[in-house]
Design a protein around this motif. Structure first.
Motif, PDB file in Angstrom:
ATOM      1  N   ARG A  66       0.931  -1.130   0.187  1.00 31.35           N
ATOM      2  CA  ARG A  66       0.357  -0.092  -0.158  1.00 31.35           C
ATOM      3  C   ARG A  66       0.883   1.622   0.233  1.00 31.35           C
ATOM      4  NH1 ARG A  66      -4.239  -1.474  -3.378  1.00 31.35           N
ATOM      5  NH2 ARG A  66      -5.379   0.232  -1.610  1.00 31.35           N
ATOM      6  N   ARG A 172       6.513   4.584   1.952  1.00 30.05           N
ATOM      7  CA  ARG A 172       4.507   5.833   2.105  1.00 30.05           C
ATOM      8  C   ARG A 172       4.883   5.720   3.845  1.00 30.05           C
ATOM      9  NH1 ARG A 172      -1.243   4.202   0.306  1.00 30.05           N
ATOM     10  NH2 ARG A 172      -1.984   6.839   0.695  1.00 30.05           N
ATOM     11  N   ARG A 300      -7.727   3.888  -4.223  1.00 34.89           N
ATOM     12  CA  ARG A 300      -9.253   4.421  -2.928  1.00 34.89           C
ATOM     13  C   ARG A 300      -8.926   6.107  -3.228  1.00 34.89           C
ATOM     14  NH1 ARG A 300      -9.529   4.572   2.276  1.00 34.89           N
ATOM     15  NH2 ARG A 300      -7.214   5.549   1.940  1.00 34.89           N
TER      16      ARG A 300
HETATM   17  P1  A3P Z   1      -4.974   4.698  -0.289  1.00 30.01           P
HETATM   18  O1  A3P Z   1      -5.365   3.707  -0.207  1.00 30.01           O
HETATM   19  O2  A3P Z   1      -4.818   5.465   0.009  1.00 30.01           O
HETATM   20  O3  A3P Z   1      -5.751   5.424  -1.533  1.00 30.01           O
HETATM   21  P2  A3P Z   1      -0.408  -0.273  -3.468  1.00 30.01           P
HETATM   22  O4  A3P Z   1      -0.514  -0.486  -5.110  1.00 30.01           O
HETATM   23  O5  A3P Z   1       1.220  -0.039  -2.749  1.00 30.01           O
HETATM   24  O6  A3P Z   1      -1.162  -1.227  -3.290  1.00 30.01           O
HETATM   25  O7  A3P Z   1      -0.980   1.158  -3.003  1.00 30.01           O
HETATM   26  C1  A3P Z   1      -2.002   1.306  -2.333  1.00 30.01           C
HETATM   27  C2  A3P Z   1      -2.410   3.220  -2.883  1.00 30.01           C
HETATM   28  O8  A3P Z   1      -1.760   4.205  -3.704  1.00 30.01           O
HETATM   29  C3  A3P Z   1      -3.461   3.129  -2.728  1.00 30.01           C
HETATM   30  O9  A3P Z   1      -3.785   4.288  -1.167  1.00 30.01           O
HETATM   31  C4  A3P Z   1      -3.735   4.068  -3.718  1.00 30.01           C
HETATM   32  O10 A3P Z   1      -5.529   4.688  -3.862  1.00 30.01           O
HETATM   33  C5  A3P Z   1      -2.594   4.524  -4.004  1.00 30.01           C
HETATM   34  N1  A3P Z   1      -2.000   5.037  -5.397  1.00 30.01           N
HETATM   35  C6  A3P Z   1      -3.214   4.089  -6.655  1.00 30.01           C
HETATM   36  N2  A3P Z   1      -2.846   4.679  -7.407  1.00 30.01           N
HETATM   37  C7  A3P Z   1      -2.524   5.784  -7.360  1.00 30.01           C
HETATM   38  C8  A3P Z   1      -2.034   7.451  -8.284  1.00 30.01           C
HETATM   39  N3  A3P Z   1      -2.543   7.245  -9.783  1.00 30.01           N
HETATM   40  N4  A3P Z   1      -1.851   8.033  -7.511  1.00 30.01           N
HETATM   41  C9  A3P Z   1      -1.448   8.246  -6.090  1.00 30.01           C
HETATM   42  N5  A3P Z   1      -1.898   7.595  -5.082  1.00 30.01           N
HETATM   43  C10 A3P Z   1      -2.894   6.731  -5.563  1.00 30.01           C
END
Ligand code: A3P
Length: 337
Positions: A66, A172, A300
């Motif tokens: 995440r 993060r 999200r």
């Molecule tokens: P949130 O749940 O805080 O929104 P991973 O890909 O490592 O699982 O990370 C997911 C996180 O990255 C989620 O955070 C998601 O919304 C965020 N994320 C995905 N695409 C994104 C983008 N284009 N810009 C900013 N954040 C993004």
């Protein structure tokens, strides 16, 4: 040879984790002196992953879950594949960018239950089989350049990783990571978290959430940040200056992009567009029983801070204290968030 001892998490912690993470039917293990918490199935594969055959032109993204991994995958894949939006739009991200160790996330029992729930539908079985095949089996036949994503910490990766190929690490802040992982753990039936955020945060602090300890994970990346084959990013920096960081990645990968191409890529990666285009869960969301319908989505908010889960003053103060004390033990310099 795999150098670390792997121990099943037993006792009260083990019992509680199995009750709370209902999808992780086989329970959890802890690995080595840092006690990496991982699904029990990891133990069957640890050595094979640790000794995985690397190629010079492999490209890796490593991140604690995440931290924006999927976003970075899309970014890296497009830059490394001369901005081929046509293929990127047609091919799910996990087929372009293989998930190193996904099969350990899904216990055999869970996969059997999903198969049964879907009456062993051949299409579903194909997806489940692909999930279960380890990358150390499929990797050799993959065309170069291969792209891999993993949440494993650097110390569990093949020791020659950085001296062989290029690796991007994404970190993060722990508040957003924990909230985001909490929601994912409610979304995916393979995890199926059963309690509230307060309990989740307690486990996060105790390093009992998968892929923890969080601080060690980041520290291992941070220590290698000056290695020429390694690029360390903070999600927060990427969000604040995507254009500048696209340029940085181009230099790292020896690629050229025009100003217009950078603009188009940044637009493609903007969360409002990416939310619509992201294919990370496109296959599993079509399978009965793999996604919890009431939970928040895979992509999200994509924001820094402001998560309502920390509106509770008690959790907030506790988390801030933990953050300050933990950070003081490291030399990591977080961007402001
Ligand atoms: P949130 O749940 O805080 O929104 P991973 O890909 O490592 O699982 O990370 C997911 C996180 O990255 C989620 O955070 C998601 O919304 C965020 N994320 C995905 N695409 C994104 C983008 N284009 N810009 C900013 N954040 C993004």
């Amino acid at each position: 040879m795999f150098p670390y001892k792997i121990t099943k998490i037993d006792g009260n912690d083990g019992k509680e984790l199995v009750e709370l993470f209902k999808g992780q039917k086989a329970g959890f293990v802890q690995v080595g002196p840092k006690k990496w918490t991982l699904p029990a199935k990891y133990a069957e594969h640890a050595e094979k992953y640790y000794t995985f055959d690397l190629r010079q032109d492999d490209l890796w993204i490593i991140a604690y879950p995440r931290s924006g991994t999927t976003w970075m995958q899309e970014l890296l894949w497009l830059i490394n594949n001369n901005l081929d939006y046509e293929i990127s739009s047609k091919t799910p991200i996990n087929e372009r960018f293989s998930f190193f160790v996904p099969n350990t996330m899904n216990s055999d029992k869970y996969l059997e239950e999903i198969a049964e729930l879907n009456d062993n539908d051949p299409e579903v079985m194909k997806v489940l089989e692909n999930i279960a095949i380890p990358v150390y089996v499929t990797g050799e036949a993959m065309k170069s350049p291969r792209h891999f994503k993993t949440h494993l910490p650097l110390s569990l990766m093949p020791p020659n990783l950085l001296d062989t190929c290029k690796v991007v690490y994404l970190a993060r802040n722990p508040f957003d990571v924990a909230v985001s992982f909490y929601h994912l753990s409610k979304l995916l039936k393979s995890i199926d978290y059963q309690s509230d955020f307060e309990k989740y945060w307690e486990l996060f602090e105790k390093d009992l959430i998968m892929y923890s300890p969080y601080w060690e994970h980041i520290q291992e990346g941070w220590e290698r940040r000056n290695h020429p084959n390694f690029l360390f990013f903070f999600y927060e920096d990427l969000l604040r200056d995507l254009h500048g960081n696209i340029r940085k990645i181009c230099t790292f990968l020896n690629k050229q992009m025009t100003v217009d191409e950078i603009e188009t890529l940044a637009d493609h990666l903007h969360i409002d567009n990416f939310r619509k285009n992201c294919t990370a869960t496109s296959k599993i969301s079509k399978i009965k029983g793999m996604i919890n319908p009431g939970a928040q989505g895979f992509i999200r908010r994509g924001k820094i801070g402001g998560n309502v889960e920390f509106n509770d003053v008690k959790i907030k103060l506790r988390a801030e204290k933990w953050f300050k004390e933990s950070l003081a033990k490291t030399d990591i310099v977080f961007p402001e968030f």
